[in-house]
Design an enzyme around this catalytic site. Structure first.
Site, PDB file in Angstrom:
ATOM      1  N   THR A 219       0.939  -1.254  -0.153  1.00  0.00           N
ATOM      2  CA  THR A 219      -0.077  -0.007  -0.001  1.00  0.00           C
ATOM      3  C   THR A 219       0.814   1.121  -0.104  1.00  0.00           C
ATOM      4  O   THR A 219       1.628   1.307   0.976  1.00  0.00           O
ATOM      5  CB  THR A 219      -1.016   0.209   1.229  1.00  0.00           C
ATOM      6  OG1 THR A 219      -1.631  -1.196   1.320  1.00  0.00           O
ATOM      7  CG2 THR A 219      -1.805   1.195   1.242  1.00  0.00           C
TER       8      THR A 219
ATOM      9  N   LEU B 267      -6.788  -8.132   1.192  1.00  0.00           N
ATOM     10  CA  LEU B 267      -6.817  -9.283   2.351  1.00  0.00           C
ATOM     11  C   LEU B 267      -6.712  -8.489   3.700  1.00  0.00           C
ATOM     12  O   LEU B 267      -6.042  -7.609   3.886  1.00  0.00           O
ATOM     13  CB  LEU B 267      -5.765 -10.158   2.172  1.00  0.00           C
ATOM     14  CG  LEU B 267      -4.361  -9.949   2.217  1.00  0.00           C
ATOM     15  CD1 LEU B 267      -3.922  -9.870   3.830  1.00  0.00           C
ATOM     16  CD2 LEU B 267      -3.335 -10.752   1.588  1.00  0.00           C
TER      17      LEU B 267
ATOM     18  N   LYS C 203      -6.971   2.291  -2.875  1.00  0.00           N
ATOM     19  CA  LYS C 203      -6.569   1.484  -1.484  1.00  0.00           C
ATOM     20  C   LYS C 203      -6.190   2.322  -0.272  1.00  0.00           C
ATOM     21  O   LYS C 203      -7.034   1.868   0.666  1.00  0.00           O
ATOM     22  CB  LYS C 203      -5.208   0.715  -1.706  1.00  0.00           C
ATOM     23  CG  LYS C 203      -4.667   0.175  -0.733  1.00  0.00           C
ATOM     24  CD  LYS C 203      -5.398  -1.240  -0.181  1.00  0.00           C
ATOM     25  CE  LYS C 203      -4.897  -1.680   1.175  1.00  0.00           C
ATOM     26  NZ  LYS C 203      -5.622  -2.617   1.755  1.00  0.00           N
TER      27      LYS C 203
ATOM     28  N   PHE D 203     -18.034  -3.544  10.221  1.00  0.00           N
ATOM     29  CA  PHE D 203     -17.131  -2.516  10.510  1.00  0.00           C
ATOM     30  C   PHE D 203     -17.939  -1.555  11.415  1.00  0.00           C
ATOM     31  O   PHE D 203     -17.717  -0.169  11.293  1.00  0.00           O
ATOM     32  CB  PHE D 203     -16.414  -1.525   9.492  1.00  0.00           C
ATOM     33  CG  PHE D 203     -14.906  -2.374   9.154  1.00  0.00           C
ATOM     34  CD1 PHE D 203     -14.968  -3.577   8.777  1.00  0.00           C
ATOM     35  CD2 PHE D 203     -13.893  -1.618   9.299  1.00  0.00           C
ATOM     36  CE1 PHE D 203     -13.723  -4.322   8.716  1.00  0.00           C
ATOM     37  CE2 PHE D 203     -12.453  -2.132   9.290  1.00  0.00           C
ATOM     38  CZ  PHE D 203     -12.445  -3.297   8.967  1.00  0.00           C
TER      39      PHE D 203
ATOM     40  N   ALA E 154     -18.452  -1.242  17.922  1.00  0.00           N
ATOM     41  CA  ALA E 154     -17.970  -0.263  18.769  1.00  0.00           C
ATOM     42  C   ALA E 154     -16.945  -0.917  19.509  1.00  0.00           C
ATOM     43  O   ALA E 154     -17.031  -2.239  19.816  1.00  0.00           O
ATOM     44  CB  ALA E 154     -19.209   0.395  19.542  1.00  0.00           C
TER      45      ALA E 154
ATOM     46  N   GLY F 110      -6.836  -0.871  14.742  1.00  0.00           N
ATOM     47  CA  GLY F 110      -5.196  -0.762  15.088  1.00  0.00           C
ATOM     48  C   GLY F 110      -4.768  -1.568  13.999  1.00  0.00           C
ATOM     49  O   GLY F 110      -5.313  -1.603  12.774  1.00  0.00           O
TER      50      GLY F 110
ATOM     51  N   CYS G 222      -2.245  -1.675   9.007  1.00  0.00           N
ATOM     52  CA  CYS G 222      -2.752  -1.091   7.843  1.00  0.00           C
ATOM     53  C   CYS G 222      -3.367   0.245   8.067  1.00  0.00           C
ATOM     54  O   CYS G 222      -2.895   1.470   7.612  1.00  0.00           O
ATOM     55  CB  CYS G 222      -3.246  -2.273   7.183  1.00  0.00           C
ATOM     56  SG  CYS G 222      -2.538  -3.374   6.284  1.00  0.00           S
TER      57      CYS G 222
ATOM     58  N   LYS H  83      -1.659   3.207   9.638  1.00  0.00           N
ATOM     59  CA  LYS H  83      -0.660   4.239   8.870  1.00  0.00           C
ATOM     60  C   LYS H  83      -1.222   4.455   7.515  1.00  0.00           C
ATOM     61  O   LYS H  83      -0.808   5.526   7.217  1.00  0.00           O
ATOM     62  CB  LYS H  83       0.505   3.123   8.787  1.00  0.00           C
ATOM     63  CG  LYS H  83       0.377   1.948   7.493  1.00  0.00           C
ATOM     64  CD  LYS H  83       1.544   1.449   7.077  1.00  0.00           C
ATOM     65  CE  LYS H  83       1.312   0.128   6.038  1.00  0.00           C
ATOM     66  NZ  LYS H  83       0.865   0.512   4.989  1.00  0.00           N
TER      67      LYS H  83
ATOM     68  N   ARG I 126       1.218  -5.342  15.593  1.00  0.00           N
ATOM     69  CA  ARG I 126       1.494  -3.875  15.037  1.00  0.00           C
ATOM     70  C   ARG I 126       0.274  -3.106  15.229  1.00  0.00           C
ATOM     71  O   ARG I 126      -0.666  -3.460  14.869  1.00  0.00           O
ATOM     72  CB  ARG I 126       1.988  -3.761  13.472  1.00  0.00           C
ATOM     73  CG  ARG I 126       3.471  -4.566  13.506  1.00  0.00           C
ATOM     74  CD  ARG I 126       3.763  -4.464  12.037  1.00  0.00           C
ATOM     75  NE  ARG I 126       2.884  -5.463  11.300  1.00  0.00           N
ATOM     76  CZ  ARG I 126       3.180  -5.654  10.084  1.00  0.00           C
ATOM     77  NH1 ARG I 126       4.025  -5.253   9.336  1.00  0.00           N
ATOM     78  NH2 ARG I 126       2.300  -6.655   9.422  1.00  0.00           N
TER      79      ARG I 126
HETATM   80  N1  LIG Z   1      -0.533  -6.733   6.376  1.00  0.00           N
HETATM   81  C1  LIG Z   1      -1.796  -6.857   5.847  1.00  0.00           C
HETATM   82  O1  LIG Z   1      -2.736  -7.418   6.199  1.00  0.00           O
HETATM   83  C2  LIG Z   1      -2.009  -6.320   4.466  1.00  0.00           C
HETATM   84  C3  LIG Z   1      -3.108  -6.226   3.744  1.00  0.00           C
HETATM   85  C4  LIG Z   1      -2.844  -5.492   2.466  1.00  0.00           C
HETATM   86  C5  LIG Z   1      -1.989  -4.866   2.396  1.00  0.00           C
HETATM   87  N2  LIG Z   1      -0.891  -4.678   2.935  1.00  0.00           N
HETATM   88  C6  LIG Z   1       0.454  -3.984   2.395  1.00  0.00           C
HETATM   89  O2  LIG Z   1       1.367  -4.724   2.304  1.00  0.00           O
HETATM   90  C7  LIG Z   1       2.666  -4.273   2.619  1.00  0.00           C
HETATM   91  C8  LIG Z   1       3.403  -5.368   3.119  1.00  0.00           C
HETATM   92  O3  LIG Z   1       2.582  -5.673   4.661  1.00  0.00           O
HETATM   93  P1  LIG Z   1       3.064  -6.741   5.580  1.00  0.00           P
HETATM   94  O4  LIG Z   1       2.381  -6.483   6.474  1.00  0.00           O
HETATM   95  O5  LIG Z   1       3.084  -7.892   4.736  1.00  0.00           O
HETATM   96  O6  LIG Z   1       4.559  -6.105   5.874  1.00  0.00           O
HETATM   97  P2  LIG Z   1       5.807  -7.092   6.707  1.00  0.00           P
HETATM   98  O7  LIG Z   1       6.642  -6.029   7.552  1.00  0.00           O
HETATM   99  O8  LIG Z   1       5.270  -8.285   7.456  1.00  0.00           O
HETATM  100  O9  LIG Z   1       6.648  -7.703   5.409  1.00  0.00           O
HETATM  101  C9  LIG Z   1       7.287  -7.224   4.841  1.00  0.00           C
HETATM  102  C10 LIG Z   1       8.536  -8.070   4.180  1.00  0.00           C
HETATM  103  O10 LIG Z   1       9.341  -7.570   3.151  1.00  0.00           O
HETATM  104  C11 LIG Z   1      10.726  -8.069   3.429  1.00  0.00           C
HETATM  105  N3  LIG Z   1      11.617  -6.988   2.750  1.00  0.00           N
HETATM  106  C12 LIG Z   1      11.841  -5.589   2.985  1.00  0.00           C
HETATM  107  N4  LIG Z   1      12.866  -5.213   2.100  1.00  0.00           N
HETATM  108  C13 LIG Z   1      12.955  -6.240   1.202  1.00  0.00           C
HETATM  109  C14 LIG Z   1      13.885  -6.367   0.047  1.00  0.00           C
HETATM  110  N5  LIG Z   1      14.468  -5.292  -0.341  1.00  0.00           N
HETATM  111  N6  LIG Z   1      13.695  -7.406  -0.636  1.00  0.00           N
HETATM  112  C15 LIG Z   1      13.157  -8.248   0.047  1.00  0.00           C
HETATM  113  N7  LIG Z   1      12.341  -8.584   1.141  1.00  0.00           N
HETATM  114  C16 LIG Z   1      12.470  -7.472   1.764  1.00  0.00           C
HETATM  115  C17 LIG Z   1      10.856  -7.752   5.035  1.00  0.00           C
HETATM  116  O11 LIG Z   1      11.877  -8.707   5.441  1.00  0.00           O
HETATM  117  C18 LIG Z   1       9.586  -8.448   5.483  1.00  0.00           C
HETATM  118  O12 LIG Z   1       9.695  -9.730   5.592  1.00  0.00           O
HETATM  119  C19 LIG Z   1       2.594  -3.061   3.065  1.00  0.00           C
HETATM  120  O13 LIG Z   1       2.515  -1.874   2.145  1.00  0.00           O
HETATM  121  C20 LIG Z   1       0.943  -3.029   3.649  1.00  0.00           C
HETATM  122  O14 LIG Z   1       0.434  -1.819   3.763  1.00  0.00           O
HETATM  123  C21 LIG Z   1      -0.690  -5.465   4.148  1.00  0.00           C
END
Ligand SMILES: NC(=O)c1ccc[n+]([C@@H]2O[C@H](COP(=O)([O-])OP(=O)(O)OC[C@H]3O[C@@H](n4cnc5c(N)ncnc54)[C@H](O)[C@@H]3O)[C@@H](O)[C@H]2O)c1
Length: 447
Positions: free
Chosen positions: A121, A153, A205, A250, A253, A258, A261, A264, A328
């Protein structure tokens, strides 16, 4: 198709496993060698229902492998997904260091046309920066496009959300990029596909998450009013949620939103609005209302206990929501240090996320990690519920009451009703359902 995925965190791992499950050949790269080693052995690094089985099956089927070598994920791949983290900076903007690093990594390794797809995102117009970075480093001959395919997701139901999406958003500014993504998704999904520009997809998004956050803050304001009027917020939520223009989801109450996502993405969108001279007042109010929820819970705890110092407080729930081990943006990260500073003795329990809190706050004389909710509750002066795990909803209330020194429950997730808790003999404080509290004259002060 052959796919390369950068980042195997919560979003990247589910994306990798599910795309392999759909029959694609996936090479997922993470810079963390421990994560790669664990995943390569078929062990999931995150708690996500349904994921471990699919992980093992697809590794065995030879469709999924994990590596620290970026070149392995790029060589021969048709599409490269960027799933790395975009955490908040201290000023609220999205930190795009990981995304930039991936762009720098990809540039010298391009071996023919590549479609680079943002799944992380990111703020609107990030794709332009990715494109410029690759172009600068790879040169004018390099053939590539950058597209946006945001991921919707939800942790806890991520596998189902990925495999049965309610919509797919494809932001592509070239026909080649659009066709590749349609070829990837169309054969497997019959949900609506929103085809749009890259910048629009990026904004969709952030807008979706800001809207969801606003919905939660809205019902939380109403819940405060409900409390003062003696009205049950859950009934109000049902009464409005049956209107299809509003929708029932959603509207729970409680302690508010938190996780990694919503908070931030909301603060990043506020910055995007500010930078573009657009009024961000409403978005900031959503944020302010949300931050005040935990204060409301803690003030109820103080009301119930009078003096918190030296009281035994059971904390149920460390994860930011049920069915995940992600902490987080979890309220536990505010509540636990607050209670420690107030001099309470804590007994903490969570079915999946305890280790992560333990890494931040190791056990000591005033902080114990319990193996069950009942163990946490034993001898407690009060019990605080921070996460909506089903395991807590189905607690044996009679047993719980018998274990506690004083049966006081502060329910941050409204898992119970005041009537049920009163019948079970609890003093009960909720966020919007009403409280069951003795009058000051009869209030029993814990020994
Ligand atoms: N967590 C969710 O439910 C969710 C849902 C939708 C979208 N997103 C978005 O997806 C993105 C990732 O979220 P997340 O929760 O999976 O984060 P996360 O911190 O769990 O995972 C990020 C991963 O990327 C790896 N990484 C970092 N730099 C790298 C590089 N240069 N090469 C290879 N790997 C690298 C890290 O080691 C880590 O394992 C964010 O932008 C988030 O907003 C997350």
């Amino acid at each position: 198709m052959r796919l390369g995925i950068f980042g195997t965190g919560y979003a990247g791992l589910v994306t990798s496993v599910c795309l392999a499950e759909l029959g694609h050949t996936v090479t997922a790269v993470d810079k963390d060698p421990d994560i790669v080693a664990t995943l390569s052995q078929g062990q999931s690094t995150i708690h996500e229902p349904g994921l471990p089985e699919l992980l093992v099956n697809n590794i065995k089927a030879g469709r999924l492998k994990f590596t620290t070598r970026s070149e392995d994920a790029i060589a021969g791949s048709d599409i490269i997904f960027v799933c790395v983290g975009t955490p908040p900076r201290s000023d609220g903007r999205a930190d795009l260091c990981q995304v930039e690093e991936v762009a720098r990594t990809i540039a010298p390794l391009l071996d023919g046309y590549k479609l680079v797809v943002e799944k992380s995102t990111v703020p609107a117009r990030t794709a332009r920066w990715i494109s410029w970075t690759i172009r600068r480093l790879a040169g004018p001959e390099a053939e590539f496009d950058v597209a946006s395919n945001p991921e919707f997701l939800r942790e806890g139901t991520a596998v189902r959300d990925f495999l049965q999406p309610d919509r797919i958003v494809i932001g592509a500014d070239s026909g080649r990029a659009r066709s590749l993504l349609l070829d990837l998704y169309r054969p497997n999904f019959d949900c609506p596909i929103v085809l749009t520009s890259v910048t629009t997809a990026e904004l969709i998004k952030q807008t979706a998450n800001a809207f969801l956050a606003a919905k939660i803050s809205f019902i939380n304001v109403m819940s405060d009013l409900c409390e003062t009027l003696g009205v049950d917020v859950a009934t109000v939520a049902r009464g409005i949620g049956l209107d299809p223009r509003i929708g029932g989801q959603f509207l729970n109450a409680g302690l508010g939103f938190g996780g990694s996502c919503l908070p931030k993405d909301l603060s990043a969108l506020i910055k995007v609005a500010e930078e573009n001279g657009v009024d961000s007042g409403m978005l900031k109010e959503v944020q302010r209302i949300n931050s005040a929820r935990v204060e409301r819970l803690l003030s109820k705890l103080e009301t119930a206990l009078w003096v918190v110092r030296h009281k035994v407080v059971a904390v149920l729930g460390v994860a930011f929501k049920a069915n995940t081990d992600d902490i987080r943006g979890a309220t536990s990260l505010t509540v636990v240090p607050w209670l420690r500073a107030a001099g309470a003795n804590l007994r903490v329990y969570d079915p999946a996320a305890m280790q992560k809190l333990e890494a931040l706050y190791p056990p000591d004389d005033h902080l114990m990690y319990a193996q069950s909710a009942c163990e946490a509750a034993r001898g407690a002066h009060a019990l605080v519920i921070l996460t909506d795990w089903d395991e807590f909803r189905s607690l044996d209330l009679e047993r719980l009451r018998s274990l506690m020194r004083t049966p006081i429950v502060i329910d941050g997730r409204n898992l119970f009703t005041p009537a049920k808790m009163q019948a079970a003999g609890f003093e009960y404080y909720s966020l919007g359902h009403g409280d069951v509290a003795p009058s000051v004259e009869t209030q029993r002060i814990a020994p």
